[in-house]
Scaffold this active site. Sequence first.
Site, PDB file in Angstrom:
ATOM      1  N   LYS A 117       6.079   3.465  -0.794  1.00 36.33           N
ATOM      2  CA  LYS A 117       6.492   3.648   0.662  1.00 36.33           C
ATOM      3  C   LYS A 117       7.513   4.285   1.187  1.00 36.33           C
ATOM      4  O   LYS A 117       7.704   4.953   2.450  1.00 36.33           O
ATOM      5  CB  LYS A 117       6.850   2.001   1.136  1.00 36.33           C
ATOM      6  CG  LYS A 117       5.697   1.002   0.889  1.00 36.33           C
ATOM      7  CD  LYS A 117       5.941  -0.153   1.625  1.00 36.33           C
ATOM      8  CE  LYS A 117       4.695  -1.242   1.658  1.00 36.33           C
ATOM      9  NZ  LYS A 117       4.173  -1.497   0.246  1.00 36.33           N
TER      10      LYS A 117
HETATM   11  C1  LIG Z   1       2.860  -1.728   0.133  1.00 35.14           C
HETATM   12  C2  LIG Z   1       2.357  -1.604  -1.294  1.00 35.14           C
HETATM   13  C3  LIG Z   1       0.562  -1.454  -1.459  1.00 35.14           C
HETATM   14  C4  LIG Z   1      -0.355  -1.752  -0.440  1.00 35.14           C
HETATM   15  O1  LIG Z   1      -0.382  -0.653   0.368  1.00 35.14           O
HETATM   16  P1  LIG Z   1      -0.900  -0.875   1.905  1.00 35.14           P
HETATM   17  O2  LIG Z   1      -0.879   0.281   2.700  1.00 35.14           O
HETATM   18  O3  LIG Z   1      -0.196  -1.936   2.721  1.00 35.14           O
HETATM   19  O4  LIG Z   1      -2.432  -1.079   1.750  1.00 35.14           O
HETATM   20  C5  LIG Z   1       0.173  -1.336  -2.912  1.00 35.14           C
HETATM   21  N1  LIG Z   1       1.248  -1.201  -3.936  1.00 35.14           N
HETATM   22  C6  LIG Z   1       2.599  -1.433  -3.582  1.00 35.14           C
HETATM   23  C7  LIG Z   1       3.366  -1.195  -4.753  1.00 35.14           C
HETATM   24  C8  LIG Z   1       2.986  -1.461  -2.279  1.00 35.14           C
HETATM   25  O5  LIG Z   1       4.323  -1.641  -2.212  1.00 35.14           O
END
Ligand SMILES: *Cc1c(COP(=O)(O)O)cnc(C)c1O
Length: 479
Positions: A117
Site C-alpha cells: 500500500k
Molecule cells: C490490501 C492488501 C491486499 C489486497 O489488495 P487489494 O488491492 O485490496 O485487492 C493484499 N495483501 C496485503 C498485504 C494488503 O495489505
Amino acid sequence: MTADFPPPRYVGTRGAHPVDFRTATLSGLAPDGGLFMPDRWPDAAGRIRRLAGAPYAETAAHLLTELGGDSLPPAAAAELAADAYRAFTHPDVAPVRELRDGLHLLELFHGPTLAFKDFALQVLARLFDRFLELDGRRALVLCATSGDTGAAAIEACRGRRAMAIVVLHPEGRIAPLQRRLMTTVDDPAVFNVAIEGTFDSCQSLVKQAFSDRALRRACGLLAVNSINWSRIAAQAAYYIHAAHQVGGPPPVFAVPSGNFGDCYAGHAAACMGLPVAGLVVGTNRNDILARFFATGRYHPGTVHRTLSPAMDIQVASNFERLLYEIRDRDGGAVQRDMAGLARGEAIAVDERHRATIGERFTGSRVTEDQTIDTMRDLRDACGIQIDPHTAVGVAAARQAGALDSQYRATSAPVVALATAHPAKFPDAVRQALGEEPEVPDPLARCMDAPERLTTLPADYARLADHLRRAAATAAEHAR
Ligand SMILES: *Cc1c(COP(=O)(O)O)cnc(C)c1O
C-alpha cells in the site's frame, strides 16, 4: 516529453460527466456515488516498451504523466515519483526474484510500512499536497483503520506541507506491531486516536465527520480512499517494471486480492499496452471475486477471519471499475446493478461477457491449510519466508494451473506479487513455519520508540472537537 495522445478525462462509473485528473484525485469518490474511470485507455504500448531497463521512479513518472495530463506536467511527475520512492530501502524499489524455474516473486514490501500500500499512498499524499498548495488550501486527512492502511497513510502524509492526518483505531483491537507503526511516528501533523469501541465504531465516526458539513469545511477533511483513481495509476507501474525485469514472453501475474485495487492496476497496465498472459485473482475464504470469475455472479457472503486479514472483505470496491467495462461503459446499467446489490440481489454477467473477461482473469479461492502449506513448501524448497497474503497468490497460481506441483511455471513465466513482508504477520509465520520471522530495521525500531496517541470514547462531539484542534495545531506548525 508529452503524451502520444491527448490524456484521458475521468468519468463516473454511474454516469457522472468527465473531470480532469486533479479533480478526480481530490474528490476520491465520483459525484454519482461511483468511481472515477478514464474515458478511454491511453495507447502507451510504444512508451511502455521503451521503458525497459528504466529505473522504477522513471516508469512511475511516465505512467502518471500518461494518466495525469495537464494536471501533472512531466517535470512535476518526475519530481513527485522520485521523492515518493526515495525512502524505499531496496535500490530497485520493486525487485523481482526468481524462486523456481519460471516462478518470480515481485517484492512490494520495501516501503516504509513494509507492504504494497506504500506504493500508492506515497504518491497519493504527494498529489494531494501539490493540488492543495496550488489552490492555497490546507486539508486534514481522516481515516479509520483495523491494521495496514493507517500506518501506510501516516507514513505518506507525514511531513507534507498542506496536510495533517488523524487516524482512528479501535483501542486494544489491533496488533501491537500495527499500532506501534502508527503511534511511534513523531510528527506534529500526525494524530493517532484510540477509540473505545470496535472498528465499526471508528468507521461510523469517520462517516459522521464526513457528513458534518460545517466540520468538513472548517478542517478541509479529505479521505485516502482505497478507491481513489490515482492509487490505481501509481500501482500500474510495478506491473510494467516487473514484466521488463523478467523479460521473455508475457508473464502471468498472481495477485492476492481483497478490494481488487491491486489486480485492477494490472488490468489497467494491460489495457494501456503491457503484454500480459493473464491475471490470477487469489482470494482467501472470503471469495466473492473467485466466485465471480468462476460463475459470472457477484454476490457478497459473510466475512470470515483468516490468516490473511487484509483480504477479509466481501465487497471488492474496485470491482465496479471492471463492471463498468463489462457493461460497455453504460453508467445507467452500473447504477442499476449497484442499486440491486444494495437490495441484496446478485449482479449477473452473461456467458459471452464472462468468456471475454475469462481470457484475462482467473479466480481462485485458497483455504487456510493451502496457505500454510504454501508458506512451508516455499521455505523448504527455496529457503525463504513469505507472508500469508503472498502465499494466497502463489497457491492460487498453482491451483489455476500456472504453476505445477513443484511450483515451476507450466508455460508463461509467473510473477507472484509479494504484498507484505512476513515480519508484519508474525503469528502466521510462527504457525506455518514454527520459527520467528526475521525483523527488518523499520519494525525493530518502532518496537522501542515511545508512542503518541489520544484515547477517546466513541462519541462524535468529542471527536469533532479533537479534529478541530488537530487541524489548528497542524496549521500553526506549518507556518
Ligand atoms: C490490501 C492488501 C491486499 C489486497 O489488495 P487489494 O488491492 O485490496 O485487492 C493484499 N495483501 C496485503 C498485504 C494488503 O495489505
